[in-house]
Design a protein around this motif. Structure first.
Motif, PDB file in Angstrom:
ATOM      1  N   VAL A 134       0.864  -1.177   0.000  1.00  0.00           N
ATOM      2  CA  VAL A 134       0.000   0.000   0.000  1.00  0.00           C
ATOM      3  C   VAL A 134       0.899   1.224   0.000  1.00  0.00           C
ATOM      4  O   VAL A 134       1.583   1.501   0.975  1.00  0.00           O
ATOM      5  CB  VAL A 134      -0.920   0.014   1.247  1.00  0.00           C
ATOM      6  N   THR A 135       0.915   1.944  -1.126  1.00  0.00           N
ATOM      7  CA  THR A 135       1.818   3.091  -1.233  1.00  0.00           C
ATOM      8  C   THR A 135       1.097   4.407  -1.456  1.00  0.00           C
ATOM      9  O   THR A 135       1.684   5.453  -1.260  1.00  0.00           O
ATOM     10  CB  THR A 135       2.799   2.886  -2.404  1.00  0.00           C
ATOM     11  N   CYS A 136      -0.148   4.347  -1.920  1.00  0.00           N
ATOM     12  CA  CYS A 136      -0.911   5.559  -2.248  1.00  0.00           C
ATOM     13  C   CYS A 136      -0.169   6.430  -3.263  1.00  0.00           C
ATOM     14  O   CYS A 136      -0.203   7.648  -3.202  1.00  0.00           O
ATOM     15  CB  CYS A 136      -1.262   6.349  -0.989  1.00  0.00           C
ATOM     16  N   THR A 150       0.648   5.833  11.578  1.00  0.00           N
ATOM     17  CA  THR A 150       0.142   4.466  11.567  1.00  0.00           C
ATOM     18  C   THR A 150      -1.322   4.493  11.156  1.00  0.00           C
ATOM     19  O   THR A 150      -2.091   5.311  11.663  1.00  0.00           O
ATOM     20  CB  THR A 150       0.269   3.846  12.977  1.00  0.00           C
ATOM     21  N   PRO A 151      -1.726   3.609  10.237  1.00  0.00           N
ATOM     22  CA  PRO A 151      -3.141   3.599   9.852  1.00  0.00           C
ATOM     23  C   PRO A 151      -4.038   3.255  11.031  1.00  0.00           C
ATOM     24  O   PRO A 151      -3.651   2.489  11.908  1.00  0.00           O
ATOM     25  CB  PRO A 151      -3.227   2.506   8.785  1.00  0.00           C
ATOM     26  N   LYS A 152      -5.227   3.844  11.051  1.00  0.00           N
ATOM     27  CA  LYS A 152      -6.206   3.513  12.085  1.00  0.00           C
ATOM     28  C   LYS A 152      -6.715   2.101  11.815  1.00  0.00           C
ATOM     29  O   LYS A 152      -7.001   1.748  10.687  1.00  0.00           O
ATOM     30  CB  LYS A 152      -7.367   4.502  12.060  1.00  0.00           C
ATOM     31  N   THR A 165      -6.069   6.286   4.263  1.00  0.00           N
ATOM     32  CA  THR A 165      -6.241   7.719   3.996  1.00  0.00           C
ATOM     33  C   THR A 165      -7.727   7.997   4.192  1.00  0.00           C
ATOM     34  O   THR A 165      -8.508   7.079   4.428  1.00  0.00           O
ATOM     35  CB  THR A 165      -5.820   8.089   2.549  1.00  0.00           C
ATOM     36  N   ALA A 166      -8.114   9.250   4.060  1.00  0.00           N
ATOM     37  CA  ALA A 166      -9.515   9.603   4.279  1.00  0.00           C
ATOM     38  C   ALA A 166     -10.458   8.835   3.350  1.00  0.00           C
ATOM     39  O   ALA A 166     -11.565   8.495   3.734  1.00  0.00           O
ATOM     40  CB  ALA A 166      -9.708  11.102   4.095  1.00  0.00           C
TER      41      ALA A 166
END
Length: 186
Positions: A134-136, A150-152, A165-166
């Motif tokens: 996952v790099t966006c 850190t991702p939620k 991300t949002a």
């Protein structure tokens, strides 16, 4: 099957074919190649999934990546069959005789891609390891190690959901699954 067949028949239109219903599902597909328009930024967010399976005590990496002249891992050596219709399906066979089938499909009317794994053959134990890349960003652009964000994450015994991300959420559903966070970055 009869109800699924009737439903599929009701939505068939020019250039759309249907397959015979089985297990309560009817499949629709395009009859001719066409144009699919996608949002490139959505495609660039999740670039790949590195896959491995441990059967007994032996680990087999069955994904394949090419980095210039280097191919690693070389999961293609376990690939026995590939079908693209009605959905992409890979069949891997490992030296122990265990067979793993992987299918990729999209849920109708949902911004969701599903990857389905099915194991067959006899084995005492098997553990499937999935590592999403996952790099966006585009797979070919440069990136740097995460600066500490850190991702939620929220989850239950059978699923995990990550807010990366949002507008990007990664959901994993698997009975008996276990999430092991790693700070590995490469």
């Amino acid at each position: 099957d009869l109800a699924a067949d009737r439903l599929a028949e009701a939505v068939v239109a020019p250039l759309i074919a249907r397959s015979r219903a089985a297990t309560g599902r009817g499949n629709l597909a395009a009859e001719v190649p066409g144009l699919l328009r996608v949002n490139q930024s959505k495609i660039d967010q999740i670039n790949a999934v590195d896959e491995a399976i441990t059967i007994g005590s032996v680990k087999y990496e069955f994904s394949t990546n090419q980095y210039g002249d280097v191919i690693h891992p070389q999961g293609f050596q376990y690939l026995k069959k590939f079908c693209r219709y009605p959905m992409p399906e890979w069949t891997f066979e490992f030296p122990s005789g265990v067979v793993l089938r992987k299918r990729i499909y999209m849920e109708k009317a949902s911004n969701t891609v599903c990857i389905d794994y099915q194991l067959s053959g006899e084995c005492e134990s098997a553990v499937l390891d999935l590592v999403p890349l996952v790099t966006c960003r585009s797979y070919h652009n440069e990136s740097y190690a995460n600066s500490g964000s850190t991702p939620k994450r929220q989850g239950s015994a059978d699923s995990c959901e990550f807010e990366l991300t949002a507008d990007l959420h990664l959901k994993l559903f698997c009975p008996g699954a276990e999430w092991r966070p790693s700070d590995c970055w490469y």
